[in-house]
Scaffold this motif. Sequence first.
Motif, short mmCIF file in Angstrom:
data_model
loop_
_atom_site.label_atom_id
_atom_site.label_comp_id
_atom_site.label_asym_id
_atom_site.label_seq_id
_atom_site.Cartn_x
_atom_site.Cartn_y
_atom_site.Cartn_z
N VAL A 55 -13.14 28.08 28.00
CA VAL A 55 -12.42 29.18 27.39
C VAL A 55 -13.45 30.03 26.66
O VAL A 55 -14.16 29.53 25.77
CB VAL A 55 -11.33 28.69 26.40
CG1 VAL A 55 -10.64 29.88 25.75
CG2 VAL A 55 -10.33 27.80 27.11
N ASP A 56 -13.58 31.27 27.08
CA ASP A 56 -14.55 32.19 26.51
C ASP A 56 -15.96 31.59 26.53
O ASP A 56 -16.74 31.74 25.61
CB ASP A 56 -14.15 32.56 25.08
CG ASP A 56 -14.75 33.89 24.62
OD1 ASP A 56 -15.04 34.74 25.48
OD2 ASP A 56 -14.94 34.07 23.41
N GLY A 57 -16.26 30.86 27.60
CA GLY A 57 -17.58 30.28 27.80
C GLY A 57 -17.83 28.95 27.12
O GLY A 57 -18.87 28.34 27.32
N ALA A 58 -16.88 28.48 26.29
CA ALA A 58 -17.05 27.20 25.58
C ALA A 58 -16.29 26.09 26.33
O ALA A 58 -15.21 26.33 26.87
CB ALA A 58 -16.53 27.31 24.16
N TRP A 67 -7.59 41.46 23.86
CA TRP A 67 -7.34 40.01 23.78
C TRP A 67 -7.60 39.38 25.15
O TRP A 67 -6.83 39.57 26.08
CB TRP A 67 -5.89 39.78 23.34
CG TRP A 67 -5.59 38.42 22.84
CD1 TRP A 67 -5.72 37.99 21.55
CD2 TRP A 67 -5.09 37.30 23.58
NE1 TRP A 67 -5.33 36.67 21.45
CE2 TRP A 67 -4.93 36.23 22.69
CE3 TRP A 67 -4.77 37.10 24.92
CZ2 TRP A 67 -4.47 34.99 23.08
CZ3 TRP A 67 -4.30 35.87 25.31
CH2 TRP A 67 -4.16 34.82 24.40
N ASP A 68 -8.71 38.66 25.27
CA ASP A 68 -9.09 38.10 26.57
C ASP A 68 -9.84 36.78 26.40
O ASP A 68 -11.05 36.75 26.27
CB ASP A 68 -9.97 39.10 27.32
CG ASP A 68 -10.36 38.61 28.71
OD1 ASP A 68 -9.79 37.62 29.20
OD2 ASP A 68 -11.23 39.25 29.32
N PRO A 69 -9.11 35.65 26.39
CA PRO A 69 -9.78 34.36 26.20
C PRO A 69 -10.61 33.87 27.39
O PRO A 69 -11.32 32.88 27.26
CB PRO A 69 -8.64 33.41 25.89
CG PRO A 69 -7.42 34.06 26.38
CD PRO A 69 -7.68 35.54 26.39
N ALA A 70 -10.55 34.54 28.54
CA ALA A 70 -11.38 34.17 29.70
C ALA A 70 -11.32 32.68 30.01
O ALA A 70 -12.30 31.96 29.88
CB ALA A 70 -12.82 34.63 29.49
N VAL A 71 -10.15 32.22 30.41
CA VAL A 71 -9.93 30.82 30.76
C VAL A 71 -10.41 30.59 32.20
O VAL A 71 -9.96 31.29 33.10
CB VAL A 71 -8.43 30.47 30.63
CG1 VAL A 71 -8.18 29.03 31.02
CG2 VAL A 71 -7.94 30.75 29.22
N SER A 72 -11.29 29.62 32.42
CA SER A 72 -11.80 29.40 33.78
C SER A 72 -11.84 27.93 34.14
O SER A 72 -11.80 27.06 33.28
CB SER A 72 -13.19 30.03 33.93
OG SER A 72 -14.10 29.47 33.03
N GLY A 73 -11.90 27.67 35.43
CA GLY A 73 -11.94 26.31 35.95
C GLY A 73 -10.58 25.76 36.30
O GLY A 73 -10.46 24.62 36.73
N GLY A 74 -9.52 26.55 36.12
CA GLY A 74 -8.16 26.13 36.42
C GLY A 74 -7.16 26.94 35.61
O GLY A 74 -7.53 27.73 34.75
#
Length: 107
Positions: free
Chosen positions: A88-91, A58-65
């Motif tokens: 989130v997950d590249g979207a 389970w890894d939603p990869a939240v980025s940018g903050g």
Amino acid sequence: MTSTSSLAAVGEQPCGPDSDGASIYIGGGFDRAIGTNGGFNRSNLVKTDLQGAIDPTWDPAVSGGGVWTIALTTDQQRLVFGGRFNLVDGAYRPGIDRWSRARVAAP
């Protein structure tokens, strides 16, 4: 569970007869989390069991903050989270998204 930066939000999915077991969701501003089963690269949101083991799928990869708030829907099937992130997950998901608690990371 420890992380390399700050923790800001915690959400719990309780055990129940239709549940796969209790989970704890932890949000904040971090890029790595260390659980009872070792360290994992996780961006701002992580899922663990009650013993502190990180769910490796389970890894939603939240980025940018970071993730600053977490809630479960009333049916306890989806996790809604908010914060100052962009992706989130590249979207593109500026500030809010939801994920199935059973969703797994993309291969």
